[in-house]
Design an enzyme around this catalytic site. Structure first.
Site, short mmCIF file in Angstrom:
data_model
loop_
_atom_site.label_atom_id
_atom_site.label_comp_id
_atom_site.label_asym_id
_atom_site.label_seq_id
_atom_site.Cartn_x
_atom_site.Cartn_y
_atom_site.Cartn_z
N ARG A 174 0.84 -1.20 0.00
CA ARG A 174 0.00 0.00 0.00
C ARG A 174 0.87 1.25 0.00
O ARG A 174 0.59 2.24 0.69
CB ARG A 174 -0.96 0.01 1.20
CG ARG A 174 -1.85 -1.22 1.28
CD ARG A 174 -2.84 -1.30 0.13
NE ARG A 174 -3.54 -2.58 0.14
CZ ARG A 174 -3.20 -3.64 -0.59
NH1 ARG A 174 -2.16 -3.58 -1.41
NH2 ARG A 174 -3.88 -4.76 -0.51
N SER A 247 -10.87 0.76 3.88
CA SER A 247 -10.00 0.16 4.90
C SER A 247 -9.07 1.23 5.46
O SER A 247 -8.28 1.82 4.72
CB SER A 247 -9.18 -0.99 4.31
OG SER A 247 -10.03 -2.02 3.87
N GLU A 343 -3.88 3.74 6.41
CA GLU A 343 -3.75 3.77 4.95
C GLU A 343 -3.95 5.18 4.41
O GLU A 343 -3.20 5.62 3.54
CB GLU A 343 -4.74 2.81 4.30
CG GLU A 343 -4.33 1.36 4.34
CD GLU A 343 -5.10 0.52 3.35
OE1 GLU A 343 -5.53 1.06 2.31
OE2 GLU A 343 -5.28 -0.69 3.61
#
Length: 347
Positions: A174, A247, A343
């Site tokens: 990510r 998320s 994130e």
């Protein structure tokens, strides 16, 4: 700063509708970038170089903590095309290109409609095509890096346009070189390598169960896409109805020793061995075990169907989100000795 037409510039711009969390914020200036020429016109302005800048896609990976005293570049570059077919050591593949402002999910569905499978497991991920490599998205057994070919981006410091391949993107979990140099690069277009020798990736438990429930034993790409869409709609809130950024925390990756300590106390903990010997853990499980699933802290909360998603219950600001995230991090670390990493980008 004086910016002449045809630039689509707005002063004192409302950023609330441009972030999926629905957080209130304003920008001193907002430029809607519909082509490389818009960026070059802005770069020619003498006052541009020294001011804060924020490159914005779909606003689905962003926590705005307050007003932005600079220029927001809202990327709206459109276009989709088949570049051609390439033969290499990995076989034949379609090379497909899309403008950075294209909706990611719409692009995925378009490739499937053209008969070019490969992105189906990444269906319904919010955001734009240009943001996908920045965040290095992945879901349900497929990572963007497996389908990525190259991208073109413009350096907002020098004005140079440069092409990046997998190596120069410096992809991580990510993560990418673009995320680590926020505000420097504006992605213009992205190319994907979609193999003609396609094979379904349906090993992920949720996908396999959804396909089985539908009575599909030999799924095609569209079947997998439909299954992923159904799963995501069941598990995740629609940002149009409940503000969220998907998320919120990365699944932590730990070494074998850390996993052994966790497994001794919690052998039931979901875990996924990686090729390098490390172990990926399920952040949602850690959060749920820490007692946060379905709980609120002020006007924000942990979604009752998926602990990994933080939601705006109404009227929240960026500091409310930051406060909840910090509380969850502290409780998970106190209980498991594992630090969760967000994130989204905080601005």
């Amino acid at each position: 700063m004086n910016i002449a037409p045809p630039l689509a510039i707005t002063t004192d711009a409302d950023l609330g509708p441009l972030n999926t969390f629905g957080l209130p914020a304003r920008a001193a200036r907002l430029l809607r970038v519909r082509g490389e020429e818009d960026v070059r016109a802005l770069l020619a302005e003498p006052g541009w170089r020294g001011e804060p800048r924020l490159v914005l896609g779909g606003g689905s990976n962003l926590v705005l903590r307050g007003d932005f005293a600079g220029t927001v570049l809202k990327v709206e570059i459109a276009g989709r095309r088949l570049v051609g077919v390439r033969e290499d050591a990995d076989g034949a593949a379609w090379i497909v290109e899309a403008g950075a402002g294209e909706c990611w999910h719409d692009f995925v569905r378009w490739t499937l409609a053209q008969g070019w499978p490969g992105l189906e497991n990444l269906s319904l991920i919010p955001g734009t095509v240009g943001a996908a490599p920045i965040q290095n998205i992945g879901a349900y057994g497929v990572e963007l890096t497996e389908r990525f070919d190259a991208l073109d981006a413009i350096d907002l410091d020098s004005g140079e346009t440069r092409s990046f391949d997998r190596t120069t993107c410096a992809f991580g979990y990510r993560d990418s070189v673009f995320k680590r140099a926020a505000g420097r690069w504006l992605v213009l277009r992205v190319r994907f390598r979609l193999p003609q020798a396609w094979a379904p990736v349906g090993r992920y438990a949720d996908v396999a169960a959804e396909l089985a429930a539908r009575g599909i034993a030999a799924p095609g790409a569209a079947d997998i896409s439909d299954a992923v869409i159904a799963i995501r709609r069941r598990k995740l809130p629609d940002p149009a109805k409940i503000g969220n950024a998907g998320s919120f925390f990365k699944n932590p990756v730990v070494d074998a020793a850390a996993w052994a300590r966790l497994a001794a106390a919690h052998p039931e903990a979901p875990h996924y061995p990686q090729r390098d010997g490390s172990i990926k853990l399920a952040a949602g499980w850690l959060i749920e075990q820490a007692g946060w699933k379905g709980r609120n802290l002020g006007p924000v909360g942990c979604y009752e169907r998926q602990a990994l998603v933080l939601v705006n219950r109404g009227g929240a600001c960026g500091e409310d989100v930051a406060r909840l995230a910090a509380a969850i991090q502290a409780d998970v670390e106190a209980r498991f000795g594992i630090r969760l990493e967000p994130e989204p980008v905080f601005v």
